[in-house]
Every structure is written in structure tokens, then in C-alpha cells.
Design an enzyme around this catalytic site. Structure first.
Site, PDB file in Angstrom:
ATOM      1  N   PHE A  60      37.908  21.868 -14.083  1.00 18.42           N
ATOM      2  CA  PHE A  60      38.717  20.803 -13.568  1.00 18.42           C
ATOM      3  C   PHE A  60      40.207  20.546 -14.018  1.00 18.42           C
ATOM      4  O   PHE A  60      40.782  19.664 -13.695  1.00 18.42           O
ATOM      5  CB  PHE A  60      37.895  19.120 -12.948  1.00 18.42           C
ATOM      6  CG  PHE A  60      38.163  18.145 -14.191  1.00 18.42           C
ATOM      7  CD1 PHE A  60      39.269  17.766 -14.112  1.00 18.42           C
ATOM      8  CD2 PHE A  60      36.658  18.989 -15.438  1.00 18.42           C
ATOM      9  CE1 PHE A  60      38.397  16.096 -15.213  1.00 18.42           C
ATOM     10  CE2 PHE A  60      36.580  17.461 -15.599  1.00 18.42           C
ATOM     11  CZ  PHE A  60      37.244  16.250 -15.982  1.00 18.42           C
ATOM     12  N   LYS A  61      39.692  20.282 -15.871  1.00 19.37           N
ATOM     13  CA  LYS A  61      41.076  20.406 -16.334  1.00 19.37           C
ATOM     14  C   LYS A  61      42.039  20.907 -16.682  1.00 19.37           C
ATOM     15  O   LYS A  61      43.559  20.295 -16.567  1.00 19.37           O
ATOM     16  CB  LYS A  61      40.212  20.060 -18.141  1.00 19.37           C
ATOM     17  CG  LYS A  61      39.320  19.437 -18.529  1.00 19.37           C
ATOM     18  CD  LYS A  61      39.598  18.284 -18.104  1.00 19.37           C
ATOM     19  CE  LYS A  61      38.393  17.561 -19.344  1.00 19.37           C
ATOM     20  NZ  LYS A  61      37.887  17.528 -20.472  1.00 19.37           N
TER      21      LYS A  61
END
Length: 465
Positions: A110-111
Site C-alpha cells: 500500500f505504500k
């Protein structure tokens, strides 16, 4: 839009300066001087937007006129062109569980949603100002590789990423250390993530060093990270409700450094109809204990778990929440943080504790429960959860309608998946062959001085090349 420090020690600054500053010069975290309030009519018009168009609308509220709209749109389009799914962050179902997949970027975590944009944003601002930047960050697993992929090869940027030696998954480590671009420098710290994070904060609080070496931040202490992550809460709400502003939905968020769930908190403060926000932690449950007791207390050690990106005790973004929990009372925030520094604990008043419990639910999930959830979801639907996502799904058992954030592709955590279901998850193309690639990494003691000397020596070599 102007930005101020949670600790009150700086004059208001603009968006571009806030991005480049990262950590406020008084040691606090930057927050907007005011949070935009969205009317229901605007939320309804946003519900059908593509992720990219929605990101443009949300970002514009916080960027103001510092970046021309056409330039901001181009930055966003370029950032999300690297994602393998046309929706960027699609919602899927696993049995009756709704999953918001955040792992379709180049590092399968998700980063990427924030760091692909932040890398391009850094490049844009540096080119505009003719400057250079040396990024220093700490990672518990996914931030490092996402940051590296966001800035690799960018000529005005050098990046130094610290990870705790032996405390990230083999795939996570190789995602970082096999990037051999000349501007990428990996450091394995002999310690925990908290040790690495404390080193980074120490370097940023050394103002002469920060200024001399033009340090920049990619950890979620950087406000731009929070802003980018806020978008997918709006996106998920729009896809599920079709813009019905009478309909509220809940989210369950695997949580370590508090950045991802704080982005949801920000979206709700802006007016997004969110019902419950679930803080899902593993055995390192300082945030869960705070919500239950009103006491934020550091334990003797960080526990190593099957969800290593959440093996954190000191959650950086918790300071932002303290600021809002105390209605922007910067003196009170400073006093609480001083308590934490002196005694290893802070405690909020009964009134503030009740507010925290209204703001969040919190559930701690053991490794055994994590494996059980991966197994149960797979047997029921054939869907494979990564251990962090499994923590979020397990924590939401009492909220069957909640959207669970899938923070990483399960193939990044093969050992845990095999323990749970007896086989590995098929890897996406971005993860194939990583373990056979050439790697490069320095190994250092968990000391700010050792890291400082390494940065100085590396930049001297780069400058001479």
C-alpha cells in the site's frame, strides 16, 4: 493552505515547504492549519470519479495554488500509471468480506499509493527550485522498497533507507537491496524498527546536520504521505455507496505507525460518512491498549511477529492524533510527549479517553489468530490474505460490513502463508526472481552517529564521482 507544527514551534508554511521539510524543525509533525469541510453535494459528485481524478480533487484542497492544476494532474497521472490494476485500489470480495486491495503498485504494498506520488512530487519541486535532496527513512518492511522505487534514478535525489536486520521478510529485504541505482543506499541496522526510526528522528532533529545535508523525509511523518492515503477512503466509499451520503461505512486498518488509519480519521473529519475505524494491531498492541485504557505505555521490547511491518511500539503519527484529540492544544501535546520521553508512558484525561473510544475501535490479533484467519478465508473463498491483511480481517469480525484494507500482496510473506494453508501465493510479476538478484547493503550498529558518518562518507563519494 498553510501548515503548522503539532508542537507550536514554527510559523505557518505552505504545502511545498511542508513536503520538503518533512519533520517540523521543532521536532513536531506538520498538520494543516485547518481541515477542509466537504458538503454532501461535493461528496456525491466525487463518487463516480476515477481514482486519478479523485486524487486530483482531494489533493487540490491541501495544495492550494502552489502547484498549477495542470501540473498536479500530470504528476498524479504519471504516479498511478505504474499500477497494474486500472482502478489503482480496487474493491474485491472474499466470501462475504470486502477487501480494498492496495497492493497493485510496483512493490506490491500500500505504500506505493503515496510514495509513487511523493517521489514525483519531490522531483517536480526540486526541478522547479533547482535544489537537491537527501532522503533518509526507516522501514519496518514496505515503506523502504516503495520509497526506493518512487525515487530510483532521479538525479536530484539520494535515498538512504534503514531497515532492522533480520526483522523484515526475505522478499521485503531483497526488494530494497537489489535496487542498484547509484542514488539508492540501503542500511541494515542491528536493532529493531523503533531503533531505526529513532535514528531518523535524531538526524532530523539535528538541525545543523539536516540543513547541511538537505535531508528529506518519506516516512509517514511527511504530510504528503497522509494526504495521498486519504484518497482511497473516499474512493472505497464512492464505489460502495454510489454517493449516498446517508450511508456510512466502516474500515478495518492493519496498523503499525498509525499513518494509514490516521488518513481515514482525516477523511472522516473532512466529512466522509465513515462509521467505525478499527485499529487492528498484532502482539505489539500499544495503540490497542491506548484505546482501551487511555494510557500509551511502551513495553520492554518489540515482539517479532508474522506481520513484521506492524512490529512497532512508538507510532509516529500518533502525535498528530494527540493534537486533534486535544483540539489543537500544542502545549498539552508537548507536555504529554515529555511524559512519554521521561517515563515511557502518557495518559489522557477521562474525557479525552472517551473521545478516543468514540473515534476508534481497537483489536489486537495474535499470530495464531492471524494464521487461522488466512486459513479460514482461503478455505471459504480461495482468497489468500497477507498476514497484515489477515490481522485487519480478524479484527473486523464484529463488523461484517467493514471494508478491510489489504496492505500487501500475500506473496511477500511466503513463510506465514505456507504455515497457514500449506502453499505459497502466486507472486505478481514484480516479485519474480528477486531472491536470485545481486544485492547491495551496508550493515551498521543502531546508532545515530554511525548512520550519520555513513551518510557523510557516501555523499562525499557521490559528490566526487
Amino acid at each position: 493552505m498553510h501548515y503548522i507544527s503539532t508542537r507550536g514551534g514554527i510559523e505557518p508554511i505552505g504545502f511545498a515547504q511542508a513536503v520538503m521539510m518533512g519533520l517540523a524543525t521543532d521536532g513536531g509533525l506538520l498538520v494543516p492549519a485547518e481541515i477542509p469541510a466537504l458538503e454532501p453535494a461535493r461528496l456525491r459528485t466525487w463518487a463516480d470519479l476515477s481514482f486519478q481524478d479523485l486524487a486530483l480533487e482531494v489533493s487540490t484542497l491541501f495544495v492550494g495554488d502552489e502547484i498549477p492544476r495542470a501540473d498536479l494532474k500530470a504528476l498524479i497521472e504519471r504516479s498511478y500509471a505504474t499500477f497494474s490494476h486500472p482502478e489503482v485500489t480496487p474493491i474485491v470480495t472474499a466470501g462475504e468480506t470486502r477487501i480494498l486491495e492496495l497492493f497493485h503498485g510496483p512493490t506490491a504494498a500500500f505504500k506505493d499509493v503515496a510514495l509513487q506520488w511523493l517521489g514525483n512530487l519531490f522531483e517536480y519541486l526540486l526541478e522547479r527550485e533547482g535544489g537537491r535532496l537527501n532522503i533518509v527513512g526507516a522501514t519496518s518492511g514496505d515503506t523502504g522498497s516503495a520509497a526506493i522505487y518512487g525515487v530510483r534514478g532521479k538525479e536530484r535525489i539520494q535515498i538512504f533507507i534503514l531497515h532492522p536486520k533480520g526483522r523484515v521478510s526475505p522478499i521485503q529485504e531483497r526488494q530494497m537491496t537489489t535496487v542498484l541505482d547509484g542514488n539508492v543506499h540501503n542500511v541494515a541496522v542491528r536493532g529493531t524498527f523503533d531503533d531505526a526510526q529513532n535514528i531518523v528522528k535524531t538526524l532530523f532533529n539535528d538541525l545543523p546536520f539536516k540543513s547541511a545535508y538537505r535531508l528529506g523525509a518519506v516516512n509517514s511523518i511527511n504530510w504528503a504521505r497522509i494526504l495521498a492515503q486519504t484518497v482511497y477512503y473516499f474512493y472505497a466509499w464512492g464505489r460502495i455507496t454510489g454517493g449516498d451520503t446517508e450511508r456510512r461505512i466502516s474500515f478495518s486498518v492493519p496498523t503499525g505507525n498509525f499513518g494509514d488509519v490516521f488518513a481515514g480519521y482525516l477523511a472522516r473529519r473532512m466529512g466522509l460518512p465513515i462509521d467505525r475505524l478499527v485499529i487492528a494491531t498484532n502482539r505489539n498492541d500499544i495503540l490497542t491498549r491506548f484505546i482501551h485504557s487511555g494510557v500509551y505505555a511502551v513495553e520492554d521490547a518489540v515482539h517479532q511477529t508474522l506481520s513484521p511491518a506492524m512490529d512497532i511500539q512508538i507510532a509516529s503519527n500518533f502525535e498528530r492524533y494527540l493534537y486533534y484529540l486535544h483540539d489543537g492544544d500544542q502545549a498539552r501535546v508537548c507536555a504529554l510527549l515529555d511524559d512519554l520521553k521521561r517515563t515511557g508512558r502518557l495518559e489522557v484525561s477521562a474525557e479525552r479517553h472517551r473521545q478516543a473510544q468514540a473515534d476508534f475501535d481497537a483489536v489486537a490479533v495474535s499470530d495464531a489468530e492471524t494464521l487461522d484467519q488466512i486459513r479460514a478465508t482461503y478455505e471459504a473463498s480461495g482468497y489468500i490474505l497477507c498476514p497484515h491483511t489477515a490481522v485487519g480481517v480478524r479484527a473486523a469480525r464484529d463488523l461484517p460490513e467493514a471494508v478491510c484494507l489489504a496492505t500487501a500482496h500475500p506473496a511477500k510473506f511466503g513463510e506465514a502463508v505456507v504455515q497457514a494453508i500449506g502453499c505459497e501465493a502466486p507472486p505478481p510479476p514484480s516479485l519474480l526472481g528477486l531472491l536470485e538478484k545481486e544485492a547491495r547493503c551496508a550493515e551498521l550498529d543502531a546508532s545515530a552517529e554511525a548512520v550519520k558518518e555513513h551518510i557523510e562518507a557516501t555523499l562525499k563519494t557521490v559528490s566526487a564521482a
